[in-house]
Structure formats: C-alpha cells, structure tokens
Design a protein around this motif. Structure first.
Motif, short mmCIF file in Angstrom:
data_model
loop_
_atom_site.label_atom_id
_atom_site.label_comp_id
_atom_site.label_asym_id
_atom_site.label_seq_id
_atom_site.Cartn_x
_atom_site.Cartn_y
_atom_site.Cartn_z
N GLU A 1 43.75 34.88 31.69
CA GLU A 1 44.62 33.71 31.74
C GLU A 1 45.11 33.47 33.17
O GLU A 1 45.37 34.42 33.92
CB GLU A 1 45.83 33.92 30.83
N THR A 2 45.20 32.21 33.56
CA THR A 2 45.79 31.88 34.85
C THR A 2 47.21 32.43 34.90
O THR A 2 47.98 32.29 33.95
CB THR A 2 45.84 30.35 35.06
N SER B 1 47.76 35.69 35.24
CA SER B 1 47.70 37.11 34.87
C SER B 1 47.76 37.99 36.12
O SER B 1 47.28 37.59 37.19
CB SER B 1 46.41 37.41 34.10
#
Length: 244
Positions: free
Chosen positions: A202-203, A205
């Motif tokens: 996920e962006t 993370s």
C-alpha cells in the motif's frame, strides 16, 4: 588538532583534505555544533584551492556527515544510528549463502546524466552520462527489494554486461574493478506510489531504505547504490565483531 597536507605525497590533495576533515569533526566542539572554519580560511591554511577543498567537503556532505547551509556555514550533521559489518557481499551472494534462490522481476539498464549529489560522489561533472541499473528482485514467492545503482564511468561498463551475475564478481572478472570498501546508511521511509506498485504494498507503507557507497582498492568510488526493501518480508541483519 594540527591541520596540514603533505604536498609531496602521491595521495590526491582532495583525499588528504577529506581525511583531515573526518578527523577534525570527531573533536567534541564540532560534534556539539561548532561551525567548521570557512572555506576561504581552511583552503588557505591547507595551501589548496577552494575547489579542491569543496571536493573533499562534498564527499562528506553526500555521506551525510556534514550539513552545509548558504550564508551560515558547514557543521557536523546529526548522526543517525548505524552499524558496521566487517564483511559484505552482493545481494546475490548473500542470498546464496542463505540458500535463497534470487529472482529478477525487472532489470533495466540505461545511460543518464547524474544528479549533482551523485556527480559529486563520483567526482565528475553532471554533463557526463553514467550507467544506471534498476533491478526489482526477490525470492520465487515475491519481489521484496528494488535496487538502483549508478556506476563510475572509469569502470568502462558498456551496458552489454551480464548483470544477472553477482554484481561485484562481474565487475572484477570483466572490468578488473575490485570492490573492497562499502559504507552504508540505513533508515526508514514511506513508500510512494511508484515504490508501492513495484513492491506490491500500500502507498504509505513503511520500507527499509539503504544507501551504499562502494569503493575500490584505491578508495576511489565505484558504485552509488540505493535499495528499497519491503519491510514485512526482509530483515537487514548486521553482525559486528570487537577486536582487541
């Protein structure tokens, strides 16, 4: 501390200056935040040009040992926690010792003009193209690290080499460039959209970010490498041994 350069020595002046400054900034007053002598005074004291001195300082700035602010001066940077290992391997060699097959998910080689901080590390101009290699790597199950490497043009790489070989083995056997010294910095980062897509996370993370500065036997820069590691799939272990 006495600051003096041996102008009769075969060691380049900028390397001598760099070594002197490394020792200078170990002094308690500089660790405490005292500014280094200004470039004009220090160059005059060492009897070298400001360009030569700036070359030495740039190396330490690139290693984040020094910070430099316009109209303020140069001082010791706040140090991040770091560890040194006595032995290091290429990623392929390290995975081999652990019995983990390495898979290349992406491999891209291109010629680029270096950004200023990379040119400063290599001690070249920004108008000279250098070889850039990008690799997305991991195990058979998943990709967990994205590497970007830049190489000094002195090596003589053509871009046609077998980059699937262990990197430092290839540099030694095909170009007689022997990597003997690695300086590394490890920190935490947040994955942007591009890194998140490559590592399938996920962006936003957390990722492990590692910079590696690689030098040859003459302490000349060979490679500037950065690695972005998937945090939940990789542990970076450092083993150190005390010597007496």
């Amino acid at each position: 501390m006495k600051l003096a350069i041996d102008h009769k020595s075969p060691i380049p002046l900028h390397i001598q200056a760099e070594r002197l400054i490394r020792e200078l900034i170990k002094q308690p007053e500089y660790k405490a935040g005292k500014l280094l002598p200004n470039e004009v005074d220090l160059a005059k004291k060492l009897a070298i040009s400001r360009t030569t001195l700036r070359q030495a300082i740039n190396t330490l700035v690139n290693e984040e040992l020094l910070t430099r602010k316009k109209k303020v001066g140069t001082k010791v940077a706040h140090q991040k926690i770091s560890s040194k290992s006595m032995n290091w391997l290429s990623f392929s060699q390290e995975m081999k010792t652990r019995g983990i097959p390495v898979k290349n998910y992406e491999l891209h080689v291109s010629w680029v003009y270096p950004e200023e901080f990379i040119a400063n590390f290599f001690e070249i101009k920004t108008d000279k193209k250098i070889l850039k290699m990008e690799r997305l790597r991991g195990s058979d199950e998943e990709a967990f690290v994205y590497f970007i490497s830049y190489f000094h043009p002195r090596i003589g790489l053509t871009g046609e080499e077998d980059f699937k070989m262990p990197l430092y083995e290839m540099l030694e056997t095909e170009h007689s460039s022997i990597a003997v010294l690695s300086k590394e910095e490890i920190s935490a980062r947040i994955a942007d959209k591009t890194l998140a897509a490559k590592l399938e996370i996920e962006t936003g993370s957390p990722i492990l970010f590692r910079k590696r500065f690689v030098y040859d036997q003459g302490e000349r820069p060979l490679e500037y490498n950065v690695g972005y590691y998937k945090a939940d799939s990789f542990v970076y272990t450092v083993e150190s041994r005390r010597t007496f």
